[in-house]
Design an enzyme around this catalytic site. Structure first.
Site, PDB file in Angstrom:
ATOM      1  N   CYS A 194       0.814  -1.222   0.000  1.00  0.00           N
ATOM      2  CA  CYS A 194       0.000   0.000   0.000  1.00  0.00           C
ATOM      3  C   CYS A 194       0.842   1.264   0.000  1.00  0.00           C
ATOM      4  O   CYS A 194       1.684   1.482   0.876  1.00  0.00           O
ATOM      5  CB  CYS A 194      -0.936  -0.008   1.212  1.00  0.00           C
ATOM      6  SG  CYS A 194      -1.942   1.481   1.326  1.00  0.00           S
ATOM      7  N   ARG A 222      -0.131   4.623   2.972  1.00  0.00           N
ATOM      8  CA  ARG A 222      -0.018   4.365   4.405  1.00  0.00           C
ATOM      9  C   ARG A 222       0.232   5.563   5.294  1.00  0.00           C
ATOM     10  O   ARG A 222       0.209   5.435   6.518  1.00  0.00           O
ATOM     11  CB  ARG A 222       1.073   3.309   4.639  1.00  0.00           C
ATOM     12  CG  ARG A 222       0.644   1.925   4.267  1.00  0.00           C
ATOM     13  CD  ARG A 222       1.754   0.934   4.539  1.00  0.00           C
ATOM     14  NE  ARG A 222       2.660   0.766   3.412  1.00  0.00           N
ATOM     15  CZ  ARG A 222       3.853   0.169   3.485  1.00  0.00           C
ATOM     16  NH1 ARG A 222       4.295  -0.270   4.654  1.00  0.00           N
ATOM     17  NH2 ARG A 222       4.606   0.028   2.410  1.00  0.00           N
ATOM     18  N   TRP A 241      -9.280   5.664  -0.015  1.00  0.00           N
ATOM     19  CA  TRP A 241      -9.836   6.202  -1.252  1.00  0.00           C
ATOM     20  C   TRP A 241      -8.971   5.720  -2.399  1.00  0.00           C
ATOM     21  O   TRP A 241      -7.880   5.178  -2.197  1.00  0.00           O
ATOM     22  CB  TRP A 241      -9.885   7.734  -1.205  1.00  0.00           C
ATOM     23  CG  TRP A 241      -8.606   8.356  -0.755  1.00  0.00           C
ATOM     24  CD1 TRP A 241      -7.467   8.541  -1.494  1.00  0.00           C
ATOM     25  CD2 TRP A 241      -8.314   8.830   0.569  1.00  0.00           C
ATOM     26  NE1 TRP A 241      -6.490   9.113  -0.720  1.00  0.00           N
ATOM     27  CE2 TRP A 241      -6.983   9.311   0.547  1.00  0.00           C
ATOM     28  CE3 TRP A 241      -9.047   8.915   1.765  1.00  0.00           C
ATOM     29  CZ2 TRP A 241      -6.377   9.853   1.673  1.00  0.00           C
ATOM     30  CZ3 TRP A 241      -8.429   9.463   2.878  1.00  0.00           C
ATOM     31  CH2 TRP A 241      -7.107   9.925   2.826  1.00  0.00           C
ATOM     32  N   GLU A 253      -5.417   3.147 -10.267  1.00  0.00           N
ATOM     33  CA  GLU A 253      -6.068   1.850 -10.025  1.00  0.00           C
ATOM     34  C   GLU A 253      -7.240   1.680 -10.985  1.00  0.00           C
ATOM     35  O   GLU A 253      -7.505   0.590 -11.491  1.00  0.00           O
ATOM     36  CB  GLU A 253      -6.594   1.759  -8.588  1.00  0.00           C
ATOM     37  CG  GLU A 253      -5.520   1.847  -7.527  1.00  0.00           C
ATOM     38  CD  GLU A 253      -6.107   1.664  -6.138  1.00  0.00           C
ATOM     39  OE1 GLU A 253      -6.450   2.679  -5.503  1.00  0.00           O
ATOM     40  OE2 GLU A 253      -6.264   0.498  -5.709  1.00  0.00           O
TER      41      GLU A 253
HETATM   42  N1  ARG Z   1      -7.012  -1.916  -6.768  1.00  0.00           N
HETATM   43  C1  ARG Z   1      -8.313  -2.192  -6.232  1.00  0.00           C
HETATM   44  C2  ARG Z   1      -9.385  -1.696  -7.188  1.00  0.00           C
HETATM   45  O1  ARG Z   1      -9.071  -1.099  -8.176  1.00  0.00           O
HETATM   46  C3  ARG Z   1      -8.513  -1.538  -4.879  1.00  0.00           C
HETATM   47  C4  ARG Z   1      -7.456  -1.831  -3.834  1.00  0.00           C
HETATM   48  C5  ARG Z   1      -7.472  -0.892  -2.659  1.00  0.00           C
HETATM   49  N2  ARG Z   1      -7.205   0.458  -3.085  1.00  0.00           N
HETATM   50  C6  ARG Z   1      -7.205   1.544  -2.296  1.00  0.00           C
HETATM   51  N3  ARG Z   1      -6.980   2.700  -2.819  1.00  0.00           N
HETATM   52  N4  ARG Z   1      -7.451   1.442  -0.994  1.00  0.00           N
HETATM   53  O2  ARG Z   1     -10.556  -1.845  -6.977  1.00  0.00           O
END
Ligand code: ARG
Length: 363
Positions: A66, A69, A238, A243
């Protein structure tokens, strides 16, 4: 877990906890005596709310994959260890989704259900990978929705759920209590934040509706604190834009939108050397970040996230703690070498407390 091992783990955690919070060694000795007695009598021990809460935060601090953090200490911890029924669990999950979303100003939040108990049925299991996730369907005209959800979607259908067949059907919450048959619950639309993705200048999706949900709430990991396994403990932060923009919407085996974005941008896709994929990725990621911004939903770009991670590394060092990390996960999938993370080695040792993968219950 064997009693001796549980006692070892409890010891290590409580020592860390009392030390970091500057509590006295007398108090520690008293607390450990109680725990020792509880383990001897029942094979398990019970965390206080403060221990549970601090443990969940440190587990985040120790999450090597992560990049977010820096905010570990701001995790809000909901104690749901008292639930009895599937309805109770649904209620807590409903509240989690609503409060984490917080009208767009997303709050890092975890809801912790009863832990694993020796020689007893598991009170609560959540079958979903994330509380919010889009279904995926195999059709004659190819896959509709999120290909990553194909198998779980089939499972939901076997349980009697039916989707609408759109590319953005929210999967139901699937909750199992006391090893009874699981129950599924439809998510009420009004608590789920979704963001329509639009590019600020170009119609990059050729008029199609592309959206994503606002809050990533991982619900299939095991939280381990002091030897106690919280097998149902959904948590969220968030999103970092990449991602969604560089993985969920871009990966070939996900929504696979790069070809259409490239076409809309008028790029030459005949030759890889035109870098049409790269240009499309950047524009898609701009669209994600600007759309979340416009909608007033928290999100962070990867440059800012990397900067925040650097601050985390510095504050941890000041506390005399080594930051462990998994390099291949910490680097963002877009322009990785433009962040400091790329240029550093990270030690991928696993510290506890932590969040761990566990096999899906429905397989
Ligand atoms: N990578 C995952 C997704 O696209 C989420 C993982 C957690 N990500 C976060 N920003 N807390 O759905």
């Amino acid at each position: 877990m064997h009693k001796d091992q549980l006692w070892e783990e409890a010891n290590a955690f409580l020592r860390m906890y009392y030390q970091e919070l500057h509590l006295s060694s007398d108090q520690l000795a008293n607390r450990l005596a109680v725990i020792k007695q509880q383990i001897a009598a029942t094979g398990i021990y019970e965390h206080t709310y403060e221990e549970l809460s601090y443990g969940a935060k440190v587990a985040w601090r120790n999450s090597n994959r992560c990049i977010g953090r820096l905010f570990w200490n701001r995790l809000e911890v909901i104690d749901a260890r008292d639930v009895q029924t599937s309805q109770d669990v649904f209620h807590y999950l409903y509240e989690h989704i609503k409060n984490a979303g917080n009208k767009g100003k997303i709050k890092p939040l975890i809801t912790i259900f009863p832990p694993e108990r020796p020689y007893r049925q598991q009170p609560v299991k959540i079958w979903n990978h994330q509380l919010l996730r889009y279904a995926g369907y195999e059709t004659e005209n190819g896959i509709i929705g999120d290909p990553a959800s194909l198998e779980f979607t089939k499972e939901c259908k076997r349980l009697g759920w039916q989707g609408e067949g759109t590319p953005h059907d929210l999967l139901p919450l699937v909750i199992q209590v006391n090893n009874e048959p699981p129950q599924w619950w439809k998510l009420p639309k009004d608590i789920v934040i979704e963001v329509n993705i639009r590019h600020p200048e170009t119609d990059i999706f050729a008029g199609r509706l592309v959206k994503w949900y606002g809050v990533p709430i991982i619900s299939d990991m095991r939280l381990e604190i002091g030897g106690i396994n919280y097998i149902a403990a959904p948590f969220n932060g968030w999103y970092m834009g990449t991602e969604i923009g560089a993985r969920n919407l871009a990966d070939k085996d996900r929504y696979n939108l790069l070809p259409i974005v490239a076409k809309q941008l008028g790029l030459n896709t005949e030759h890889a050397s035109t870098l049409w994929k790269d240009t499309s990725l950047v524009e898609l990621n701009r669209a994600v970040l600007e759309s979340f911004k416009r909608a007033g939903v928290s999100i962070v770009d990867h440059h800012t996230a990397a900067k925040q991670f650097q601050v985390f590394e510095e504050t941890e060092q000041k506390q005399g703690r080594e930051v462990t990390g998994k390099w291949s996960w910490l680097i963002p999938p877009l322009s990785p070498a433009a962040t400091h993370v790329f240029h550093k080695p990270y030690n991928n040792t696993t510290k506890k407390p932590n969040y761990f993968y566990q096999p899906p219950y429905w397989k």
